[in-house]
Design a protein around this motif. Sequence first.
Motif, short mmCIF file in Angstrom:
data_model
loop_
_atom_site.label_atom_id
_atom_site.label_comp_id
_atom_site.label_asym_id
_atom_site.label_seq_id
_atom_site.Cartn_x
_atom_site.Cartn_y
_atom_site.Cartn_z
N UNK A 37 -0.86 -3.54 -8.93
CA UNK A 37 -0.61 -3.28 -7.53
C UNK A 37 0.14 -4.42 -6.89
N UNK A 38 0.62 -4.19 -5.64
CA UNK A 38 1.31 -5.25 -4.94
C UNK A 38 0.32 -6.11 -4.19
N UNK A 39 0.84 -7.09 -3.46
CA UNK A 39 -0.03 -8.07 -2.80
C UNK A 39 -0.94 -7.42 -1.77
N UNK A 40 -0.38 -6.51 -0.96
CA UNK A 40 -1.19 -5.90 0.10
C UNK A 40 -2.26 -4.96 -0.46
N UNK A 41 -1.89 -4.16 -1.46
CA UNK A 41 -2.89 -3.26 -2.04
C UNK A 41 -3.97 -4.04 -2.76
N UNK A 42 -3.59 -5.14 -3.42
CA UNK A 42 -4.60 -5.99 -4.06
C UNK A 42 -5.50 -6.64 -3.01
N UNK A 43 -4.90 -7.06 -1.90
CA UNK A 43 -5.70 -7.65 -0.84
C UNK A 43 -6.68 -6.67 -0.24
N UNK A 44 -6.23 -5.43 -0.06
CA UNK A 44 -7.13 -4.40 0.48
C UNK A 44 -8.27 -4.12 -0.50
N UNK A 45 -7.95 -4.05 -1.79
CA UNK A 45 -8.99 -3.81 -2.80
C UNK A 45 -9.99 -4.96 -2.81
N UNK A 46 -9.49 -6.19 -2.67
CA UNK A 46 -10.38 -7.35 -2.66
C UNK A 46 -11.28 -7.33 -1.44
N UNK A 47 -10.74 -6.94 -0.28
CA UNK A 47 -11.55 -6.84 0.94
C UNK A 47 -12.69 -5.84 0.73
N UNK A 48 -12.40 -4.71 0.14
CA UNK A 48 -13.41 -3.68 -0.07
C UNK A 48 -14.50 -4.15 -1.02
#
Length: 269
Positions: free
Chosen positions: A51-62
């Motif tokens: 994934x890209x940076x934003x999708x990885x960041x969203x997954x990490x937040x979850x």
Amino acid sequence: IIHLAAAFRARMLMSLFAKGMLRTKSPGAKATTHTISPSGRGTLSPLLPGGDLLSDGLAAVQEVNTLLSLLEGVSAALTDVSLRLEPLIEHAKRFASDSSDDGGSMEDARLRQTVEQLVCFGSRMQEAMPLLEGMQQLMQQARFRNACAQRAFAAREEVSEQKAECDEQVSALVQRCPKHGHATLDEKRARLAARDEAEGSLQRCTEHAERAAESVLEHRVPGTAAMLEKLCQYLCSTVGSTSTSAAAKLCPRISLQAHQFVRAGVSCC
């Protein structure tokens, strides 16, 4: 009991890996790199593969939010045990004292010994409470960091929808059928200006969201390790020796990097 505490710590970490809450890269995943841009700001590549940076960041937040929810339940339960244990200890002490006045049987001696162990356990829980409070402080920092990222993601999504709407309006203007009349010069300028403004807003929101994602990804593993470390130290101090050196030996420091992130504080917003 000491061995059980150490085993509990190991099982907790392995469980998080098994559930995907502390995921590692797959064997074929691209290695994570951290580069410094010409402006001097660090750029963190996605820590999660696929994934890209934003999708990885969203997954990490979850996944961090899930971890925080679980830790909150454990923290509340341990705090509740500590509070409920105090009146129980006082009652047990009075009960043991009344029983000892009636005689000195073997059962009375066993009761006094058990109460002494309970008193010792309660004292250890009180002495170890700063460790639990330290974990709660780290949890607050993680929540704040996640909240910053979620606001940044939501703002970018809203601006992205506005940008798409402006693009559609410009496209409709270009493809307008001549029988419906040609667009005036002022109308064209207004639509193009709105699109340019939306593009600028989207760029700014994307940069802000990427910085927030970088912060979440950067703290994801060491922040989790620091919180679990405080919890394990609390449990080891409670069920193990009251000696600080003994507790430190039983619950070794997971990583120096985790403590460096704690000292660095939170600065994602």
